[in-house]
Design an enzyme around this catalytic site. Structure first.
Site, PDB file in Angstrom:
ATOM      1  N   SER A 108      -9.827 -29.178 -15.403  1.00 38.45           N
ATOM      2  CA  SER A 108     -11.221 -29.332 -15.793  1.00 38.45           C
ATOM      3  C   SER A 108     -12.018 -28.260 -15.404  1.00 38.45           C
ATOM      4  O   SER A 108     -11.800 -27.018 -15.835  1.00 38.45           O
ATOM      5  CB  SER A 108     -11.617 -30.787 -15.334  1.00 38.45           C
ATOM      6  OG  SER A 108     -12.793 -31.099 -15.822  1.00 38.45           O
ATOM      7  N   ASP A 158     -10.787 -37.369 -25.161  1.00 41.81           N
ATOM      8  CA  ASP A 158     -11.451 -36.860 -24.163  1.00 41.81           C
ATOM      9  C   ASP A 158     -12.975 -36.971 -24.202  1.00 41.81           C
ATOM     10  O   ASP A 158     -13.368 -36.209 -25.210  1.00 41.81           O
ATOM     11  CB  ASP A 158     -11.157 -35.283 -23.808  1.00 41.81           C
ATOM     12  CG  ASP A 158     -11.404 -34.770 -22.400  1.00 41.81           C
ATOM     13  OD1 ASP A 158     -12.720 -35.226 -21.884  1.00 41.81           O
ATOM     14  OD2 ASP A 158     -11.126 -33.992 -21.848  1.00 41.81           O
ATOM     15  N   HIS A 189      -9.938 -37.695 -20.387  1.00 45.40           N
ATOM     16  CA  HIS A 189      -9.935 -36.629 -19.590  1.00 45.40           C
ATOM     17  C   HIS A 189      -9.052 -36.742 -18.251  1.00 45.40           C
ATOM     18  O   HIS A 189      -8.590 -35.654 -17.806  1.00 45.40           O
ATOM     19  CB  HIS A 189     -11.570 -36.682 -19.051  1.00 45.40           C
ATOM     20  CG  HIS A 189     -11.861 -35.098 -18.442  1.00 45.40           C
ATOM     21  ND1 HIS A 189     -11.788 -34.184 -19.360  1.00 45.40           N
ATOM     22  CD2 HIS A 189     -12.164 -34.788 -17.148  1.00 45.40           C
ATOM     23  CE1 HIS A 189     -12.289 -32.934 -18.677  1.00 45.40           C
ATOM     24  NE2 HIS A 189     -12.381 -33.496 -17.608  1.00 45.40           N
TER      25      HIS A 189
HETATM   26  C1  MLT Z   1     -17.186 -28.204 -16.250  1.00 44.42           C
HETATM   27  O1  MLT Z   1     -18.296 -28.446 -15.716  1.00 44.42           O
HETATM   28  O2  MLT Z   1     -16.457 -27.294 -15.852  1.00 44.42           O
HETATM   29  C2  MLT Z   1     -16.752 -29.259 -17.233  1.00 44.42           C
HETATM   30  O3  MLT Z   1     -17.931 -29.897 -17.772  1.00 44.42           O
HETATM   31  C3  MLT Z   1     -15.748 -30.192 -16.646  1.00 44.42           C
HETATM   32  C4  MLT Z   1     -16.017 -30.800 -15.353  1.00 44.42           C
HETATM   33  O4  MLT Z   1     -16.043 -30.291 -14.315  1.00 44.42           O
HETATM   34  O5  MLT Z   1     -16.617 -32.082 -15.865  1.00 44.42           O
END
Ligand code: MLT
Length: 219
Positions: A108, A158, A189
Site C-alpha cells: 500500500s 480493492d 485491500h
Molecule cells: C497511499 O496513500 O499511499 C494510498 O492511498 C494507500 C494508503 O496508504 O492508504
C-alpha cells in the site's frame, strides 16, 4: 544502529542463506515491525531492513503526505523518496549488505514509495514486490529500468486502489522497460496467504527457473 545514525527508526534482521536484502515498507498506520513476517515470507533467508515512515496522518505513520485518498503531495513524495534512498545507502554501508541485491517489499503506502524510488532512482532495487500499489507519479521522461523484475499483486475488489490505476502503473513501469508480472487476487485491500506465496515463488524462480513454468498470475 540508531535513528540518528541512519535517519529512520528501523529494524534490521540479518540474513541467513540468501544474498538478498528485503527493504520492507509498511502501509499507512503500520510501523517498522509489523511487516517483518511478510518480508520473511516473500524473501526467505534474506536480510530484512524495515524503516518506519516519518509522516504522521492523525497519528498514523506513512512514508509521505497525501492530500486525499490516492492524491499525493508530490513535493513531499519527491523529498521523502530521496530521503528513503539515502537511508538505504547508509544502511548498506552500516550493516554491510550488498546494495545491488535489494528487493523492495512494499504494501500500500509502502508499495507507493517503493515505486516512486525505483522510478526516480533506477538501480536502487534489483527487484520489487508491490502489494496493492498505485501510480505514485507519471515520470516524464520515462526512466530506463532495463528489464528490472517487478511483481504487482492487486485486489480485484480493492476499495482503495481502482483497477485502472493498477493498469496505469503497469503501463508506466512497462514503458520504462521493467519486466512486470501482475497477479489479480480475489481480495480487497488486505492480503491473502496465496498471493504472498505467489510473490515468494516468483522471487525465488528469478534466480532458479523451475523445470515446469509456475503460474504467478491469475487471468
Ligand atoms: C497511499 O496513500 O499511499 C494510498 O492511498 C494507500 C494508503 O496508504 O492508504
Amino acid at each position: 544502529m540508531t535513528e540518528q545514525d541512519l535517519g529512520f527508526v528501523h529494524r534490521w534482521v540479518p540474513g541467513h542463506g540468501s544474498p538478498l536484502t528485503a527493504l520492507v515498507l509498511h502501509g499507512t498506520g503500520g510501523d517498522e515491525s509489523d511487516l517483518l513476517p511478510l518480508g520473511a515470507a516473500v524473501a526467505p533467508g534474506a536480510a530484512l531492513l524495515s524503516p518506519r515512515g516519518k509522516v504522521r496522518e492523525n497519528g498514523a505513520p506513512r512514508f509521505f503526505k497525501r492530500v486525499a485518498l490516492g492524491v499525493f503531495d508530490q513535493a513531499d513524495l519527491s523529498a521523502r523518496t530521496d530521503e528513503l534512498v539515502t537511508f538505504v545507502h547508509r544502511a548498506a554501508a552500516a550493516y554491510g549488505f550488498d546494495p545491488t541485491k535489494i528487493v523492495a517489499v512494499g504494501y500500500s503506502n509502502g508499495a507507493n514509495i517503493a515505486s516512486s524510488a525505483l522510478l526516480r532512482h533506477p538501480g536502487v532495487f534489483a527487484r520489487a514486490v508491490l502489494f496493492r500499489p498505485m501510480v505514485p507519479f507519471v515520470p516524464d521522461p520515462s526512466p530506463a529500468l532495463n528489464g528490472m523484475p517487478v511483481y504487482i499483486s492487486a485486489g480485484r475488489v480493492d476499495p482503495i486502489v481502482r483497477r485502472d490505476n493498477t493498469e496505469e502503473l503497469v503501463r508506466v513501469l512497462t514503458t520504462a522497460g521493467a519486466s512486470v508480472t501482475v497477479r489479480w487476487e480475489e481480495a480487497g485491500h488486505a492480503l491473502t496467504s496465496g498471493e504472498v506465496q505467489g510473490a515468494s515463488d516468483w522471487l525465488s524462480d528469478l534466480d532458479r527457473p523451475p523445470k515446469r513454468p509456475r503460474r504467478y498470475t491469475t487471468p
